[in-house]
Design an enzyme around this catalytic site. Structure first.
Site, PDB file in Angstrom:
ATOM      1  N   TRP A 285       0.820  -1.209   0.000  1.00 55.53           N
ATOM      2  CA  TRP A 285       0.000   0.000   0.000  1.00 55.53           C
ATOM      3  C   TRP A 285       0.856   1.263   0.000  1.00 55.53           C
ATOM      4  O   TRP A 285       0.408   2.307   0.409  1.00 55.53           O
ATOM      5  CB  TRP A 285      -0.911   0.010   1.235  1.00 55.53           C
ATOM      6  CG  TRP A 285      -2.070  -0.933   1.145  1.00 55.53           C
ATOM      7  CD1 TRP A 285      -3.325  -0.617   0.710  1.00 55.53           C
ATOM      8  CD2 TRP A 285      -2.121  -2.303   1.507  1.00 55.53           C
ATOM      9  NE1 TRP A 285      -4.144  -1.728   0.769  1.00 55.53           N
ATOM     10  CE2 TRP A 285      -3.426  -2.773   1.252  1.00 55.53           C
ATOM     11  CE3 TRP A 285      -1.170  -3.218   2.003  1.00 55.53           C
ATOM     12  CZ2 TRP A 285      -3.819  -4.095   1.483  1.00 55.53           C
ATOM     13  CZ3 TRP A 285      -1.570  -4.526   2.239  1.00 55.53           C
ATOM     14  CH2 TRP A 285      -2.872  -4.951   1.989  1.00 55.53           C
ATOM     15  N   CYS A 320      -6.965  -4.455  -1.583  1.00 54.40           N
ATOM     16  CA  CYS A 320      -8.163  -5.206  -1.186  1.00 54.40           C
ATOM     17  C   CYS A 320      -8.927  -5.838  -2.345  1.00 54.40           C
ATOM     18  O   CYS A 320      -9.334  -6.986  -2.261  1.00 54.40           O
ATOM     19  CB  CYS A 320      -9.077  -4.351  -0.323  1.00 54.40           C
ATOM     20  SG  CYS A 320      -9.889  -3.005  -1.197  1.00 54.40           S
ATOM     21  N   HIS A 379     -13.652  -0.563   1.036  1.00 56.65           N
ATOM     22  CA  HIS A 379     -12.912  -1.791   1.253  1.00 56.65           C
ATOM     23  C   HIS A 379     -13.699  -2.919   0.605  1.00 56.65           C
ATOM     24  O   HIS A 379     -14.918  -2.977   0.713  1.00 56.65           O
ATOM     25  CB  HIS A 379     -12.711  -2.034   2.751  1.00 56.65           C
ATOM     26  CG  HIS A 379     -11.982  -3.316   3.041  1.00 56.65           C
ATOM     27  ND1 HIS A 379     -10.792  -3.634   2.421  1.00 56.65           N
ATOM     28  CD2 HIS A 379     -12.270  -4.360   3.858  1.00 56.65           C
ATOM     29  CE1 HIS A 379     -10.387  -4.819   2.856  1.00 56.65           C
ATOM     30  NE2 HIS A 379     -11.264  -5.278   3.729  1.00 56.65           N
ATOM     31  N   ASP A 402     -12.711 -12.408   4.217  1.00 60.65           N
ATOM     32  CA  ASP A 402     -11.855 -11.318   3.759  1.00 60.65           C
ATOM     33  C   ASP A 402     -10.404 -11.786   3.739  1.00 60.65           C
ATOM     34  O   ASP A 402      -9.860 -12.178   4.764  1.00 60.65           O
ATOM     35  CB  ASP A 402     -12.024 -10.120   4.706  1.00 60.65           C
ATOM     36  CG  ASP A 402     -11.342  -8.870   4.169  1.00 60.65           C
ATOM     37  OD1 ASP A 402     -10.602  -8.976   3.169  1.00 60.65           O
ATOM     38  OD2 ASP A 402     -11.563  -7.788   4.746  1.00 60.65           O
ATOM     39  N   TYR A 566      -6.228   4.921  -0.447  1.00 58.46           N
ATOM     40  CA  TYR A 566      -7.643   4.584  -0.280  1.00 58.46           C
ATOM     41  C   TYR A 566      -7.897   3.903   1.054  1.00 58.46           C
ATOM     42  O   TYR A 566      -9.026   3.767   1.502  1.00 58.46           O
ATOM     43  CB  TYR A 566      -8.135   3.708  -1.442  1.00 58.46           C
ATOM     44  CG  TYR A 566      -7.851   2.250  -1.275  1.00 58.46           C
ATOM     45  CD1 TYR A 566      -8.849   1.369  -0.854  1.00 58.46           C
ATOM     46  CD2 TYR A 566      -6.585   1.725  -1.515  1.00 58.46           C
ATOM     47  CE1 TYR A 566      -8.587   0.031  -0.695  1.00 58.46           C
ATOM     48  CE2 TYR A 566      -6.317   0.399  -1.353  1.00 58.46           C
ATOM     49  CZ  TYR A 566      -7.317  -0.451  -0.940  1.00 58.46           C
ATOM     50  OH  TYR A 566      -7.053  -1.779  -0.765  1.00 58.46           O
TER      51      TYR A 566
END
Ligand code: CA
Ligand code: CA
Ligand code: CA
Length: 736
Positions: A285, A320, A379, A402, A566
């Protein structure tokens, strides 16, 4: 049977040409535990009269029929693929006619190195008069000269995976077994069409979307500025089934657990991310993707899963939607209905107190040291459809899982399956990881002021910011299907508060939360709006203050603007402005703040998101109002065209065009294009694209399947990411 008899029968099976080969330590061969076969009682035969298998027919009429009936004909894989709990047919050719009175044979399915009947890894299938739902069995449906056609029914809860198939015949000398032949290897998958299967879905249209669709749509952007992009799941592409099954080996899921979608989806959420176990996708990220592919550049899951299957090393890089996309592919490929969901303003509750804690300094600015919780613009995660026999009745159906590594769950980065219904009602006591998911969709934001002496004073509750919208792709269309009400009751209702209270009761130590004193007496409001903000251009944001009281107020407002990832992680501040506003009784006032391209462009990161944080203090009452807002800048698109006839097996030319709209050149630009059954992903690098210049890239492909297909393209460069393009194609079959 005594041990010496076992030895004898083993020895006997080595004699015939159809016996188990000698070298049983070879990984491809099975040491089938003869003690576990049934009916091993020698009968009286004429010595030469026993049955022998000459051929097992899986690849002609039966094969296509089986695959059509089991909805597995789209897999690019020549083996037999069946779904559990449903009959399929095989034909066996013997050396002479089969005599049911005298001959005894059976079919065997075997998986793993040490097959055992008790673990379901060795499955001897008896020949029965009538098939019985819920059980393995084989019925003779045709006995014609030397050929026998069997209708075989599998158990609806059996292990899924790649099985080896044998035909075993009882002879006076022991059991004669066909040799290991890869031709008869058979894949068994989940069966959402079967009522007895844990993944049963009663709506054909839903199955068509959530199991059979090899394309998807991912929603991103911001809740008031929703952006979409397509994603190729590609679960039917060459090698994908083996690549997905391999993940269960990689995660070391015991074979006996491989019939259980709860276990498979839980290990899936761990193995899809690279943390702990060198799983499929390495997360990143930080906006530096020099040593891999930037997360936004992928067109879908196929390239990632196949690279992982060959390298066995985490594929760089994902965020994600990449984790969620690959996870959806894995589940659909195995036959578990799955979909990708996007949650707008998704809270990340670091300290598991089920609230999002924001700490402000005395001057009203965010204290970035104390504030650990974060709110992601959006997300993405995955939902898998299954029964939950481990929970009380009513919590089956969609389960949130997830694969993005956010928090550790019982020693590993994984999350779920958590019943969506349990999340909605705040029943966070039901496994797995339900408190974390609840906080993502419905935690309150609690703004607290940190005084000089370190004490914290709650200032303000925002009960409606988190989990503003949850979307997934609509069935049969490319638009959004709003599923917010599956996850939460409407904001402002009694039920929504009750669910939160239930969650706090089940999920955290009781804390005193006296909210009312902070909410009463707030007689002013603040709104934030932006005009159409385009990447590389100036724009303005507007603050609207409304005074509902009969008092005259003065207030100080602090506007800060950050370039933001984000995930809600701030990259750098580009705007910092203090406003003094006077509000007459019962009046409204708007204030514009100008934002210049030059202010944000130097530090802009992928997704082109800007985060605005506004706090306003009413000087007379000392009340504080706070507002967070994400502005997603509009980025250009890629244009895809085709030249020529769109027919299966015929070469088709694909043209990709991009115009650099910026006032500066783009460097090291990577274009990527692909589409399941059309072309494997291809890339093209441009060292430089000058300002206002168009580049054109031509490729060819040969469509493999007829019907509605799609090409998906991405553009990636350090300055500009998340540039997408797609083209829907109607491919005609060769006969037209
Ligand atoms: Ca992992
Ligand atoms: Ca928290
Ligand atoms: Ca709420």
């Amino acid at each position: 049977m005594s041990e010496s008899n076992v030895e004898k029968s083993k020895a006997a099976t080595y004699k015939g040409r159809l016996s188990v080969p000698r070298n049983a330590s070879n990984a491809d061969e099975d040491e089938i535990p003869l003690m576990e076969t049934f009916g091993v009682i020698p009968r009286t035969f004429d010595k030469k009269d026993y049955l022998e298998v000459e051929y097992v027919e899986l690849f002609k009429q039966q094969h296509q029929k089986n695959k059509r009936e089991h909805h597995t004909d789209r897999y690019y894989n020549r083996q037999l693929i069946i779904r559990r709990g449903q009959t399929f047919e095989i034909r066996i050719d013997f050396n002479r006619p089969y005599n049911p009175e005298k001959d005894q044979f059976w079919v065997e399915f075997v998986i793993g190195r040490y097959p055992q009947q008790s673990k379901g890894t060795y499955l001897p299938i008896p020949i029965v008069d009538e098939l019985e739902v819920g059980k393995w069995g084989a019925k003779v449906i045709l006995n014609d000269y030397n050929s026998v056609t069997l209708s075989i029914l599998s158990a609806p809860n059996c292990i899924i995976g790649k099985f080896r198939m044998y035909i075993a015949i009882l002879t006076p000398y022991g059991i004669l077994r066909t040799p290991r032949k890869s031709d008869t290897d058979t894949y068994i998958l989940f069966n959402p069409w079967c009522k007895e299967d844990a993944v049963y879905m009663d709506d054909e249209k839903e199955i068509e979307e959530y199991v059979m669709n090899d394309f998807g749509v991912i929603f991103h952007g911001e809740v008031n500025n929703i952006k979409t992009r397509s994603w190729e799941y590609g679960q039917f592409e060459e090698q994908m089934l083996d690549a997905c099954l391999f993940l269960m080996d990689k995660a070391e899921l015991d074979l006996s657990g491989r019939g259980n979608p709860i276990k498979i989806s839980r290990i899936g959420s761990a193995v899809i991310n690279g943390k702990d176990d060198d799983g499929v996708v390495a997360g990143n990220w930080n906006n530096d993707y020099t040593y891999g592919v930037s997360p936004s550049a992928w067109t879908g899951s196929v390239e990632i899963l196949l690279e992982y299957y060959s390298s066995k090393l985490p594929v760089k890089y994902g965020q994600c939607w990449v984790f969620a996309g690959v996870f959806t592919t894995f589940l659909r490929c195995l036959g578990i209905p799955a979909r990708l969901v996007t949650n707008y303003f998704s809270a990340h509750d670091k300290d598991a107190n089920l609230q999002t804690d924001v700490y402000l300094d005395e001057d009203g600015k965010t204290n970035t040291v104390l504030t650990k919780d974060s709110i992601w613009n959006y997300h993405c995660w995955t939902e898998a459809w299954m029964t939950r026999p481990d929970l009380p009745v009513g919590f089956g159906g969609w389960q949130a899982v997830d694969a993005t590594p956010q928090e550790n769950s019982e020693g590993m980065y994984r999350c779920g399956p958590a019943s969506v219904q349990a999340i909605k009602h705040g029943h966070v006591c039901f496994q797995y990881d339900t408190p974390f998911l609840f906080a993502e969709v419905n935690s309150d934001i609690v703004y607290s002021k940190v005084l000089k002496d370190g004490t914290r004073e709650v200032q303000y509750f925002d009960k409606t910011h988190v989990g503003q919208k949850l979307l997934t792709k609509a069935i049969g269309g490319n638009g959004p299907h709003d599923i917010t009400d599956l996850y939460k009751f409407s904001e402002g209702t009694e039920e929504e508060r009750l669910a939160l209270e239930a969650a706090l009761m089940y999920g955290v130590k009781k804390e005193v939360r006296d909210e009312e004193q902070f909410l009463s007496g707030l007689d002013t409001t603040m709104e934030f709006q932006e005009d159409n903000a385009i990447f590389g251009s100036d724009f303005k944001v507007t603050l609207t203050f409304k005074n509902q009281s009969s008092n005259r107020y003065t207030l100080s407002a602090f506007v800060t603007g950050h370039v933001v990832f984000y995930t809600g992680v701030l990259k750098s501040e580009f705007k910092n402005k203090t406003l003094q506003v006077t509000l007459d009784p019962l009046s409204t006032k708007t204030v514009d703040v100008q934002i210049k391209a030059g202010e944000y462009m130097t530090n802009i990161v992928e997704q082109a998101s800007l985060h605005f944080f506004v706090t306003a203090r009413i000087n007379e009452t000392k009340k504080i109002m706070a507002k967070q807002k994400i502005v997603v800048l509009k980025v250009p698109e890629l244009c895809i065209k085709t030249v020529g006839k769109k027919v299966v097996g015929k070469e088709l030319t694909v043209v990709l065009e991009f115009t650099n709209p910026l006032k500066k050149k783009l460097q090291n630009v990577i274009l990527r294009i692909g589409g399941p059954s059309l072309m494997k992903t291809k890339t093209q690098i441009y060292r430089e694209i000058p300002a206002n210049t168009t580049v054109t890239w031509e490729e060819t492909c040969i469509p493999r399947l007829a019907g509605n297909r799609k090409l998906i393209a991405t553009l990636d460069s350090e300055t500009l990411r998340h540039v997408y393009g797609e083209l829907d194609l109607e491919i005609l079959s060769g006969d037209n």
